[in-house]
Design an enzyme around this catalytic site. Structure first.
Site, PDB file in Angstrom:
ATOM      1  N   ASP A 124       0.792  -1.233   0.000  1.00 12.26           N
ATOM      2  CA  ASP A 124       0.000   0.000   0.000  1.00 12.26           C
ATOM      3  C   ASP A 124       0.826   1.285   0.000  1.00 12.26           C
ATOM      4  O   ASP A 124       1.813   1.407   0.748  1.00 12.26           O
ATOM      5  CB  ASP A 124      -0.887   0.053   1.245  1.00 12.26           C
ATOM      6  CG  ASP A 124      -1.750  -1.176   1.409  1.00 12.26           C
ATOM      7  OD1 ASP A 124      -1.698  -2.061   0.545  1.00 12.26           O
ATOM      8  OD2 ASP A 124      -2.474  -1.249   2.414  1.00 12.26           O
ATOM      9  N   SER A 188      -0.605   0.875   7.506  1.00 14.09           N
ATOM     10  CA  SER A 188      -0.872   2.068   6.702  1.00 14.09           C
ATOM     11  C   SER A 188      -1.285   3.281   7.533  1.00 14.09           C
ATOM     12  O   SER A 188      -1.779   3.163   8.649  1.00 14.09           O
ATOM     13  CB  SER A 188      -1.950   1.759   5.672  1.00 14.09           C
ATOM     14  OG  SER A 188      -1.469   0.832   4.718  1.00 14.09           O
ATOM     15  N   ARG A 251      -7.896   0.146  11.936  1.00 15.12           N
ATOM     16  CA  ARG A 251      -6.660   0.459  11.210  1.00 15.12           C
ATOM     17  C   ARG A 251      -6.752   1.625  10.227  1.00 15.12           C
ATOM     18  O   ARG A 251      -7.813   2.115   9.912  1.00 15.12           O
ATOM     19  CB  ARG A 251      -6.244  -0.772  10.419  1.00 15.12           C
ATOM     20  CG  ARG A 251      -7.272  -1.135   9.347  1.00 15.12           C
ATOM     21  CD  ARG A 251      -6.761  -2.211   8.430  1.00 15.12           C
ATOM     22  NE  ARG A 251      -6.824  -3.516   9.064  1.00 15.12           N
ATOM     23  CZ  ARG A 251      -6.703  -4.662   8.393  1.00 15.12           C
ATOM     24  NH1 ARG A 251      -6.495  -4.649   7.103  1.00 15.12           N
ATOM     25  NH2 ARG A 251      -6.785  -5.813   9.012  1.00 15.12           N
TER      26      ARG A 251
END
Length: 552
Positions: A124, A188, A251
């Site tokens: 990512d 991320s 997250r």
């Protein structure tokens, strides 16, 4: 034992990831000044700080034990980036700047327009931002191999979104996950400037985990960078407690300043009682966060179709409207068989409530190789990258790296309120003179190409081949735009309906196909590993076809 003597400047940092067997050491005038006398059977991270300008002799036992190594100089790294080292049986090869670029371009399987790591695994995009004239791209990175593993943040910088200078690893896992036999690490997050203009990053740390699908713990952290965004100077945990109904997925923060409320806001991907959801938080000081409730909760059908949670949510404003972008991890579309999909909603955000203009989710890409998109506002534009990868179609073994980014895309809204994507304007600067595809055929050099079809698209077909073998096909049949790769067996449908007078643009770059249609409201991205350098193109169309060969 192998050895080589190298001149190093004062203050040089050498960072490496290695695993046993063997040892590695540094000597000055025959005296050991740094060593790992016995490398562990598990990968480990090591660093050597060189104190004064002089010659250093490095000794090592097994070249295969050195997994990834580079050096950098604090006074020059912002301009020159890292110097990559390769330990071999006959010595150390070092490359920096244009030497790294040349080595990467020599790989005939590596795309030339799309960002990729020098070596090892990437997924990512993270922390995308522009500071002055410099773009910063951070990304999920596993420095110890070409498969997914304990997560770090890699880092690269550019002034034009296409020519990149590679920087030191920015974030590391909180613990040595390899040694623990666990996964986890720095997951991320996004870049953010506070009210005073201070640059910082929010991200998720997955604590050491032993099951990829349940039972793990994810917490939110704030990283403040040092000078030049080269390293994280301080890291603070800012959120550990999950709301009721939220299990392990918690997250991928996106943080912004809400001028209307006079506070900071953050969204997180999660699930609520099993339904994929986006959670909204508020804070007055960026350190203490309170739960404000769900920003979005997916319809129950998504849970029934395998969706476990929302991940990598993005939330931003364009032309007075708010756009929510999200992926549903684990979801498979029952009609097409596609997975790894991204969806968008456009609406209004008032009083901490997001009200979509339409409850129908817009599919952002019908190709399944465009995921975890992250955008940032800069220069009056919203620029985005996505991870260009599909877990079902793994890269053939033998490559020094795995994972690419999409082309940088510029986001906009059309008159119908749809989110549209197009190659960023910097892409146009790479194009050479555009020529017409005459008689429906063209010989292709081993280079990227940018093909545009205008006029009536019904019945159009584009076929690219290499030595007679199909690289890919794109066509329009009964108002449906489709793409097909050599490995497709029909079990999954890669298609989307388009307007009768839609435009069509196809960019190909050594196995990457990015399709833009209907003003960018319909996009499809595929990654192919067969016949990645087509030498011939056949185009059937009732309109006009033009082609250009952009070069980074």
């Amino acid at each position: 034992m192998h050895a080589e003597t190298i001149e190093l400047e004062e203050g040089t940092r050498v960072e490496l990831w290695a695993r046993g067997p063997g040892a590695i050491r540094a000597l000055i005038d025959g005296v050991v000044v740094w060593q790992v006398p016995a490398l562990s059977e598990h990968p480990g991270y090591y660093k050597y700080h060189h104190r004064e300008a002089c010659a250093v002799t490095f000794e090592w036992d097994e070249p295969e034990s050195i997994l990834w190594v580079y050096s950098w100089e604090p006074g020059r790294v912002e301009d020159c980036g890292i110097t990559v080292w390769e330990f071999g049986a006959t010595g150390i090869t070092r490359r920096t700047g244009t030497e790294i670029d040349a080595w990467m371009r020599a790989d005939t399987k590596r795309p030339g327009l799309h960002f990729s790591p020098i070596r090892q695994w990437m997924n990512d995009p993270n922390g995308l931002c522009r500071i002055g004239e410099t773009w910063h791209l951070f990304y999920q990175f596993h420095p110890s191999g070409t498969d997914w593993g304990p997560m770090h943040w890699g880092h690269a910088v550019s002034t034009d979104l296409f020519h990149w200078t590679h920087m030191p690893v920015f974030l590391h896992p909180e613990q040595n996950c390899w040694q623990l036999g666990a996964t986890g690490g720095a997951f991320s997050g996004n870049a953010f400037r506070d009210r005073d203009g201070a640059q910082m990053f929010f991200y998720t740390e997955r604590l050491p985990a032993y099951d990829l699908f349940s039972g793990y713990r994810e917490i939110q952290k704030l990283a403040r960078p040092g000078r030049g965004l080269v390293t994280a100077e301080s890291i603070t945990t800012v959120l550990e407690t999950r709301p009721d109904g939220v299990e392990h997925d918690f997250r991928d923060p996106k943080v912004w300043w809400d001028a209307v409320r006079g506070e900071y806001r953050m969204i997180l991907g999660a699930s609520l009682d099993g339904d994929p959801a986006v959670l909204l938080y508020g804070s007055e000081n960026l350190l203490d966060w309170r739960y404000l409730g769900p920003l979005y909760r997916a319809p129950a059908r998504f849970r029934g179709e395998g969706a476990r949670a929302v991940e990598c949510p993005d939330f931003f404003e364009i032309d007075g409207k708010w756009v929510l972008v999200m992926g549903f991890v684990g979801h498979t579309d029952p009609v097409s068989g596609r997975h790894n999909l991204l969806y968008a909603l456009v609406g209004d955000f008032r009083d901490d409530r997001f009200v979509p203009d339409n409850d129908a989710l817009q599919l952002l890409d019908f190709g399944t190789d465009f995921y975890a998109m992250q955008s940032c506002a800069a220069d009056g534009r919203q620029i985005a990258f996505a991870w260009l990868f599909n877990w079902e179609d793994r890269k053939p073994p033998g490559s020094p790296y795995s994972g690419e980014m999409s082309l940088p895309r510029e986001l906009s809204l059309d008159a119908s309120g749809r989110l549209c994507m197009a190659p960023a304007r910097e892409f146009e600067a790479l194009a050479r003179e555009r020529g017409e595809v005459r008689d429906g055929a063209a010989a292709l050099p081993d280079a990227p190409f940018d093909l545009v079809l205008t006029g009536g698209l019904e019945g159009a077909r584009i076929t690219a081949t290499q030595a007679g073998g199909t690289s890919f096909e794109v066509g329009v049949t009964d108002g449906v735009l489709w793409v097909r790769l050599p490995q497709d067996d029909g079990r999954i449908r890669y298609d989307a309906r388009i307007a009768p007078e839609a435009d069509l643009r196809v960019v190909h770059d050594r196995g990457i196909i990015e399709i833009f249609a209907d003003g960018g409201a319909v996009c499809g991205t595929r990654r192919n590993y067969k016949h990645t350098s087509p030498d011939a193109l056949t185009v059937t169309t009732n309109g006009r076809a033009t082609i250009s060969h952009p070069e980074a």
